[in-house]
Design a protein around this motif. Structure first.
Motif, PDB file in Angstrom:
ATOM      1  N   VAL A   1     -11.149   8.375   5.685  1.00  0.00           N
ATOM      2  CA  VAL A   1     -11.768   9.181   4.623  1.00  0.00           C
ATOM      3  C   VAL A   1     -10.848   9.238   3.409  1.00  0.00           C
ATOM      4  CG1 VAL A   1     -12.493  11.520   4.002  1.00  0.00           C
ATOM      5  CG2 VAL A   1     -13.217  10.524   6.174  1.00  0.00           C
ATOM      6  N   ALA A   2      -9.575   9.506   3.635  1.00  0.00           N
ATOM      7  CA  ALA A   2      -8.622   9.554   2.525  1.00  0.00           C
ATOM      8  C   ALA A   2      -8.504   8.200   1.842  1.00  0.00           C
ATOM      9  CB  ALA A   2      -7.252  10.009   3.025  1.00  0.00           C
ATOM     10  N   GLY A   3      -8.548   7.140   2.624  1.00  0.00           N
ATOM     11  CA  GLY A   3      -8.431   5.800   2.055  1.00  0.00           C
ATOM     12  C   GLY A   3      -9.567   5.466   1.114  1.00  0.00           C
ATOM     13  N   TRP A   4     -10.775   5.815   1.493  1.00  0.00           N
ATOM     14  CA  TRP A   4     -11.913   5.515   0.627  1.00  0.00           C
ATOM     15  C   TRP A   4     -11.941   6.443  -0.583  1.00  0.00           C
ATOM     16  CZ3 TRP A   4     -13.936   1.037   0.684  1.00  0.00           C
ATOM     17  CH2 TRP A   4     -13.972   0.307   1.852  1.00  0.00           C
ATOM     18  N   LEU A   5     -11.561   7.706  -0.405  1.00  0.00           N
ATOM     19  CA  LEU A   5     -11.576   8.638  -1.534  1.00  0.00           C
ATOM     20  C   LEU A   5     -10.484   8.312  -2.554  1.00  0.00           C
ATOM     21  CD1 LEU A   5     -12.288  12.026   0.265  1.00  0.00           C
ATOM     22  CD2 LEU A   5     -13.862  10.634  -1.093  1.00  0.00           C
ATOM     23  N   ARG A   6      -9.348   7.839  -2.070  1.00  0.00           N
ATOM     24  CA  ARG A   6      -8.221   7.526  -2.964  1.00  0.00           C
ATOM     25  C   ARG A   6      -8.160   6.050  -3.344  1.00  0.00           C
ATOM     26  NH1 ARG A   6      -3.349  11.404  -0.969  1.00  0.00           N
ATOM     27  NH2 ARG A   6      -4.596  13.303  -0.910  1.00  0.00           N
ATOM     28  N   HIS A   7      -9.140   5.287  -2.922  1.00  0.00           N
ATOM     29  CA  HIS A   7      -9.262   3.862  -3.273  1.00  0.00           C
ATOM     30  C   HIS A   7      -8.071   3.034  -2.803  1.00  0.00           C
ATOM     31  CE1 HIS A   7     -12.746   4.896  -5.630  1.00  0.00           C
ATOM     32  NE2 HIS A   7     -12.050   5.863  -6.205  1.00  0.00           N
ATOM     33  N   TRP A   8      -7.597   3.320  -1.583  1.00  0.00           N
ATOM     34  CA  TRP A   8      -6.546   2.503  -0.998  1.00  0.00           C
ATOM     35  C   TRP A   8      -7.104   1.154  -0.580  1.00  0.00           C
ATOM     36  CZ3 TRP A   8      -4.842   6.944   2.673  1.00  0.00           C
ATOM     37  CH2 TRP A   8      -4.062   7.846   1.962  1.00  0.00           C
ATOM     38  N   TRP A   9      -8.386   1.140  -0.181  1.00  0.00           N
ATOM     39  CA  TRP A   9      -9.023  -0.078   0.278  1.00  0.00           C
ATOM     40  C   TRP A   9     -10.296  -0.317  -0.524  1.00  0.00           C
ATOM     41  CZ3 TRP A   9      -7.850   3.579   4.325  1.00  0.00           C
ATOM     42  CH2 TRP A   9      -6.641   3.325   4.948  1.00  0.00           C
ATOM     43  N   ARG A  10     -10.678  -1.560  -0.612  1.00  0.00           N
ATOM     44  CA  ARG A  10     -11.898  -1.939  -1.316  1.00  0.00           C
ATOM     45  C   ARG A  10     -12.760  -2.791  -0.393  1.00  0.00           C
ATOM     46  NH1 ARG A  10      -7.707  -3.372  -4.497  1.00  0.00           N
ATOM     47  NH2 ARG A  10      -8.027  -5.545  -4.012  1.00  0.00           N
ATOM     48  N   PRO A  11     -14.039  -2.871  -0.688  1.00  0.00           N
ATOM     49  CA  PRO A  11     -14.859  -3.798   0.097  1.00  0.00           C
ATOM     50  C   PRO A  11     -14.349  -5.238  -0.075  1.00  0.00           C
ATOM     51  CG  PRO A  11     -16.254  -2.300  -1.152  1.00  0.00           C
ATOM     52  CD  PRO A  11     -14.843  -2.082  -1.624  1.00  0.00           C
TER      53      PRO A  11
ATOM     54  N   HIS B   1       0.845  -1.190   0.000  1.00  0.00           N
ATOM     55  CA  HIS B   1       0.000   0.000   0.000  1.00  0.00           C
ATOM     56  C   HIS B   1       0.885   1.247   0.000  1.00  0.00           C
ATOM     57  CE1 HIS B   1      -3.835  -1.976   0.573  1.00  0.00           C
ATOM     58  NE2 HIS B   1      -3.279  -2.757   1.490  1.00  0.00           N
ATOM     59  N   PRO B   2       0.376   2.385  -0.484  1.00  0.00           N
ATOM     60  CA  PRO B   2       1.157   3.631  -0.450  1.00  0.00           C
ATOM     61  C   PRO B   2       1.482   4.038   0.995  1.00  0.00           C
ATOM     62  CG  PRO B   2      -0.922   3.936  -1.650  1.00  0.00           C
ATOM     63  CD  PRO B   2      -0.926   2.553  -1.095  1.00  0.00           C
ATOM     64  N   ARG B   3       2.486   4.877   1.147  1.00  0.00           N
ATOM     65  CA  ARG B   3       2.916   5.309   2.484  1.00  0.00           C
ATOM     66  C   ARG B   3       1.789   5.951   3.298  1.00  0.00           C
ATOM     67  NH1 ARG B   3       7.359   2.753   3.915  1.00  0.00           N
ATOM     68  NH2 ARG B   3       8.995   2.941   2.379  1.00  0.00           N
TER      69      ARG B   3
END
Length: 113
Positions: free
Chosen positions: A99-109, A31-33
């Motif tokens: 919030v940043a994770g969901w907006l930047r698509h770091w994580w998925r369902p 994952h990104p930093r």
């Protein structure tokens, strides 16, 4: 409520390393930093919650000792306050990371690609 929180914390303590191991075995990129920092903040929040729970249970386990410790301001009586005071800042970091994770698509369902 504390019992449910402890159950979630223990579940996460098993699930997060298992997920990391699965990622490594499937040779998926890291994952990104910023995502790693958000996960670290979440882990710190879990440790703070566990510390708070432990300190609170140690304080209230003996009612007579608690009634003596609280007016005297002994460290066991103040420990839940210390753990609780550190939590709001970490909770803000976890919220910002989520919030940043969901907006930047770091994580998925779970189960989606």
């Amino acid at each position: 409520m504390l019992g449910v929180a402890l159950t979630v914390l223990l579940g996460a303590a098993v699930a997060v390393p298992a997920t990391a191991l699965t990622r490594r075995l499937r040779r998926r990129p890291a994952h990104p930093r910023p995502a790693q920092a958000a996960r670290a903040a979440a882990a710190l929040a879990g440790l703070l919650a566990a510390g708070f729970l432990t300190a609170l249970l140690a304080l209230v386990s003996d009612g007579n000792a608690m009634m003596e410790a609280v007016p005297l301001g002994t460290p066991p009586a103040l420990a839940p306050t210390w753990w609780g005071a550190a939590f709001p800042l970490v909770a803000l970091a976890v919220t910002a990371g989520a919030v940043a994770g969901w907006l930047r698509h770091w994580w998925r369902p779970a189960g989606s690609r």
